[in-house]
Design an enzyme around this catalytic site. Structure first.
Site, PDB file in Angstrom:
ATOM      1  N   TYR A  27      22.301  58.934   7.913  1.00  0.00           N
ATOM      2  CA  TYR A  27      23.222  59.002   6.797  1.00  0.00           C
ATOM      3  C   TYR A  27      24.265  57.891   6.845  1.00  0.00           C
ATOM      4  CZ  TYR A  27      26.643  60.460   3.460  1.00  0.00           C
ATOM      5  OH  TYR A  27      27.506  60.473   2.403  1.00  0.00           O
ATOM      6  N   ASP A  32      29.054  49.136  -1.551  1.00  0.00           N
ATOM      7  CA  ASP A  32      30.332  49.611  -1.005  1.00  0.00           C
ATOM      8  C   ASP A  32      30.653  48.686   0.159  1.00  0.00           C
ATOM      9  OD1 ASP A  32      32.363  50.860   0.351  1.00  0.00           O
ATOM     10  OD2 ASP A  32      31.471  52.862   0.280  1.00  0.00           O
ATOM     11  N   LYS A  90      25.989  57.969   0.245  1.00  0.00           N
ATOM     12  CA  LYS A  90      24.985  58.114  -0.810  1.00  0.00           C
ATOM     13  C   LYS A  90      24.711  56.777  -1.476  1.00  0.00           C
ATOM     14  CE  LYS A  90      23.501  62.334  -1.380  1.00  0.00           C
ATOM     15  NZ  LYS A  90      22.102  62.703  -1.383  1.00  0.00           N
ATOM     16  N   GLY A 102      16.012  36.553   1.136  1.00  0.00           N
ATOM     17  CA  GLY A 102      15.644  36.285  -0.239  1.00  0.00           C
ATOM     18  C   GLY A 102      15.842  37.431  -1.211  1.00  0.00           C
ATOM     19  N   ASN A 103      16.104  38.646  -0.714  1.00  0.00           N
ATOM     20  CA  ASN A 103      16.257  39.785  -1.624  1.00  0.00           C
ATOM     21  C   ASN A 103      17.173  40.828  -0.985  1.00  0.00           C
ATOM     22  OD1 ASN A 103      15.654  42.183  -3.252  1.00  0.00           O
ATOM     23  ND2 ASN A 103      14.043  40.890  -4.112  1.00  0.00           N
TER      24      ASN A 103
END
Ligand code: F6R
Ligand code: MG
Ligand code: MG
Length: 371
Positions: free
Chosen positions: A234, A11, A237, A104-105
């Protein structure tokens, strides 16, 4: 030929609110992936989609899973689109890019990832599922039905290439452990775990001895990132995605889609704090409106052709799913009437990862001991 299909999503800003992705972001991502991915020879093919407020990058290549170059490409695409989202003052711009420390990830930085490497078959039909306003465990029920429930998948009973069942890789996403189990013989143990969908999630499915497919190559994979573990608070989601291969010793396309004909209850929806039905929708309707939902799932089908994707079929764009949508609408209305009451609102343990603890803290001083 071994090919890798990577579906990486984030998002990066909603329009309007948390409902959908603005078409400008899709355009920016397409141009970027073309220049930095296709033209450089890194990617074989790609498709950019918007489902709910999530930007979806579906990519094919030969680099294998967790490849730093592919992850960096996805990360840069999200960075670029979130800059545009910020300029446009779109909502929650850069929401899922939780850390600047790319090394790298993208795992653990916010985006969700479903990727698998396998030998492309003579014909390779696949489906990419993308959900919004829910969590990875929302895939437990349909993936179980597709690969282990003979009432869903007729092939488990009548196709000799599938009769031996499938193996499930299940993750405990709280304790970061995994277990491998086989259906049908471990079915009750599998269900004992995956019924607790906020903690145990199906990560991958593999063929078993007797299958015409290589046993070490997955046939389905689900993203299992938990945003709250990443951010410690939070931040929305962790809307999940999944890839499923179909046909010829695997569940047929129609058996794969059949699992979504029941709009099961999932957690997420408004403020990531409510249970509600997951509604299968066409891409046109992949936007979350009523009470920021209800949670949705879109599905695109394609055939791999030496890593190129021949597609894309908008699979829930079909009146055969109207009845499911009607039931989802009915359940939406019914459960919404509970307002702030459980079981519409999530149980206390799950509310811990929302803004609810701040409210509880505010009330702390008002409490009196009962003598
Ligand atoms: C759920 C989601 C939305 C928001 C809600 C409030 O995953 O993203 O339902 O939680 O719209 O958003 P804020 O607090 O940004 O106004
Ligand atoms: Mg959002
Ligand atoms: Mg989302």
């Amino acid at each position: 030929m071994k090919v890798t299909v990577s579906l990486i999503k984030a998002d990066v800003g909603g329009f309007p609110g948390h409902s959908a992705v603005h078409s400008k972001l899709i355009e920016v991502a397409e141009n970027f992936l073309k220049e930095e991915g296709l033209d450089t020879g890194l990617l074989i093919d790609f498709k950019v989609l918007g489902v709910g407020d999530d930007l979806q990058l579906l990519m094919t290549h030969t680099k294998g899973v967790d490849n730093p170059e592919i992850h960096e490409l996805a990360w840069k695409t999200f960075k670029k689109t979130s800059e545009v989202a910020k300029e446009m003052k779109l909502y929650g711009a850069g929401q899922d890019l939780l850390s600047d420390a790319f090394s790298g990830n993208v795992r653990g930085l916010g985006p969700g990832v479903a990727e698998m490497e396998f030998t492309e078959r003579k014909s390779e039909p696949m489906v990419a599922f993308m959900m919004d306003k829910t969590e990875p465990g929302a895939f437990n029920l349909p993936i179980f039905k597709i690969f282990a429930d003979p009432f869903n998948t007729a092939g488990l009973v009548i196709d000799p290439a599938m009769h031996q069942g499938f193996a499930f890789e299940i993750w405990d996403i709280l304790e970061h452990k995994r277990v491998f189990m086989k259906a049908p013989e471990d079915m009750y143990d599998i269900l004992a775990l995956i019924g607790a969908k906020s903690r145990y999630v199906i990560k991958r499915v593999f063929p078993r001895e007797g299958s015409p497919l290589p046993l070490d190559e997955p046939v389905a994979v689900v993203s299992t990132e938990k945003l709250y573990q990443v951010a410690g608070k939070y931040v929305g989601k962790d809307d999940p995605v999944a890839l499923v291969r179909c046909q010829a010793g695997l569940p047929a396309l129609g058996e794969v889609l059949e699992a979504f004909a029941f709009p099961h209850l999932v957690s997420g929806w408004m403020r990531g704090s409510h249970n509600g039905p997951v509604m299968p929708v066409s891409l046109k309707y992949a936007k979350c409106t009523r009470f920021d939902g209800p949670p949705r799932v879109a599905a695109v089908g394609f055939q791999l052709n030496n890593g190129k994707m021949i597609g894309f079929a908008d699979l829930f764009d079909d009146p055969a799913f109207d009845y499911t949508r009607q039931i989802a609408g009915f359940v939406t209305d019914y459960i919404r009437k509970h307002g702030p009451f459980e079981p519409h609102r999530l149980p206390m343990e799950e509310m811990e990862y929302t803004t609810f603890p701040q409210i509880r803290k505010k009330l702390e001083e008002k409490w009196q001991e009962i003598k």
